[in-house]
Write a protein that holds these residues in place. Sequence first.
Motif, short mmCIF file in Angstrom:
data_model
loop_
_atom_site.label_atom_id
_atom_site.label_comp_id
_atom_site.label_asym_id
_atom_site.label_seq_id
_atom_site.Cartn_x
_atom_site.Cartn_y
_atom_site.Cartn_z
N PHE A 104 0.80 -1.33 0.16
CA PHE A 104 0.02 0.18 0.00
C PHE A 104 0.85 1.24 -0.10
O PHE A 104 0.72 2.11 -0.74
CB PHE A 104 -0.85 0.05 1.30
N LEU A 105 1.88 1.23 0.65
CA LEU A 105 2.86 2.37 0.82
C LEU A 105 3.65 2.70 -0.36
O LEU A 105 3.83 3.66 -0.86
CB LEU A 105 3.59 2.22 2.10
N GLY A 106 3.92 1.27 -0.80
CA GLY A 106 4.57 1.46 -2.31
C GLY A 106 3.80 2.08 -3.36
O GLY A 106 4.18 2.60 -4.35
N SER A 107 2.62 2.20 -3.10
CA SER A 107 1.78 2.83 -4.18
C SER A 107 1.81 4.46 -4.32
O SER A 107 1.37 5.02 -5.28
CB SER A 107 0.33 2.49 -3.96
N PHE A 108 2.40 4.92 -3.29
CA PHE A 108 2.81 6.39 -3.08
C PHE A 108 4.07 6.67 -3.57
O PHE A 108 4.71 7.89 -3.61
CB PHE A 108 2.49 6.80 -1.76
N THR A 109 4.87 5.78 -3.73
CA THR A 109 6.29 5.96 -4.24
C THR A 109 6.46 6.22 -5.99
O THR A 109 5.43 6.06 -6.46
CB THR A 109 7.33 4.47 -3.77
N HIS A 110 7.45 6.77 -6.47
CA HIS A 110 7.67 6.95 -7.74
C HIS A 110 7.95 5.57 -8.31
O HIS A 110 8.38 4.55 -7.77
CB HIS A 110 8.80 7.76 -7.92
N HIS A 111 7.50 5.57 -9.74
CA HIS A 111 7.24 4.56 -10.34
C HIS A 111 8.76 3.85 -10.53
O HIS A 111 9.72 4.64 -10.94
CB HIS A 111 6.56 4.57 -11.91
N ARG A 112 9.00 2.41 -10.22
CA ARG A 112 10.14 1.87 -10.50
C ARG A 112 11.15 2.40 -9.46
O ARG A 112 12.43 2.30 -9.96
CB ARG A 112 10.73 2.04 -11.98
N SER A 113 10.92 2.52 -8.27
CA SER A 113 11.77 2.96 -7.22
C SER A 113 11.67 1.75 -6.31
O SER A 113 12.21 0.57 -6.53
CB SER A 113 11.62 4.32 -6.59
N PHE A 114 10.87 2.00 -5.03
CA PHE A 114 10.88 1.15 -3.96
C PHE A 114 10.38 -0.22 -4.29
O PHE A 114 10.97 -1.43 -4.12
CB PHE A 114 10.14 1.57 -2.90
N THR A 115 9.33 -0.43 -5.00
CA THR A 115 8.75 -1.76 -5.51
C THR A 115 9.63 -2.32 -6.68
O THR A 115 8.97 -3.54 -6.93
CB THR A 115 7.22 -1.39 -5.79
N HIS A 116 10.53 -1.83 -7.10
CA HIS A 116 11.36 -2.43 -8.04
C HIS A 116 12.75 -2.63 -7.43
O HIS A 116 13.72 -2.46 -8.32
CB HIS A 116 11.34 -1.77 -9.47
N SER A 117 12.73 -2.77 -6.31
CA SER A 117 14.31 -2.88 -5.81
C SER A 117 14.49 -4.26 -5.02
O SER A 117 13.62 -4.93 -4.83
CB SER A 117 14.17 -1.58 -4.39
N ILE A 118 15.63 -4.56 -4.74
CA ILE A 118 16.10 -5.44 -3.87
C ILE A 118 15.53 -5.66 -2.46
O ILE A 118 15.28 -6.62 -1.91
CB ILE A 118 17.68 -5.76 -3.92
N VAL A 119 15.73 -4.41 -1.89
CA VAL A 119 14.97 -4.28 -0.70
C VAL A 119 13.55 -4.83 -0.41
O VAL A 119 13.03 -5.61 0.31
CB VAL A 119 14.99 -2.92 -0.24
N PHE A 120 12.51 -4.52 -1.76
CA PHE A 120 11.42 -4.90 -1.52
C PHE A 120 11.13 -6.35 -1.77
O PHE A 120 10.47 -6.88 -1.04
CB PHE A 120 10.77 -4.21 -2.68
#
Length: 199
Positions: A104-120
């Motif tokens: 849900f919080l990832g939906s507020f991040t810039h495209h291809r940042s947090f939800t496209h990371s190794i951390v995620f």
Amino acid sequence: MVGKTHAAVGAATSLYVVRPHSVSGIALTLTAGIIGGLLCDIDSSHTELHKKAALLGIASLAMIVAGVATGRITRNESLLNSLMQNEAVALRILCGAGLFLMSFLGSFTHHRSFTHSIVFTVMVYWLMLIAFYPAARAITAGVASHIAIDFLNERGEKLFWPVNKRFSLKLCSSDGMVNKAMFYVGVGATILLIFSAVI
């Protein structure tokens, strides 16, 4: 790449990684792989998942409340106690809520940042391992496949988020011939892997 390509490649990747041998195992792996393949794009305002992200927030809140309540159940509360056996169940609920909340919080991040990371990717695996371990490898394989095929096109991803640098091989566009080819390869590989699992 577009959603149907991510779903197809996520399904094939999860089947290849998990190698289920039962109908229920195949169904679980396929479902988790497709979800993982689509989950990363919750940060894109063009996807249905992004438009329904508020539902993830509500589900997260409900699961957190249930998890906290479960951890405080006494043996005298027989109805709840029968549903929620012990604090281990509460931990699983909280980790499931954590996965929903993180998405849900990832939906507020810039495209291809947090939800496209190794951390995620690592967080998805860790939370799913506790919340519902049978699907952990499959959903993580779907997430990893999404990040891998987006890495091919020119827009780049923040693989090492929170580091701001974007990485990309810049080999293709996100909706061209390569995207179409990958969709058909994903569908074909999924069918072959299902047949090889049941035969």
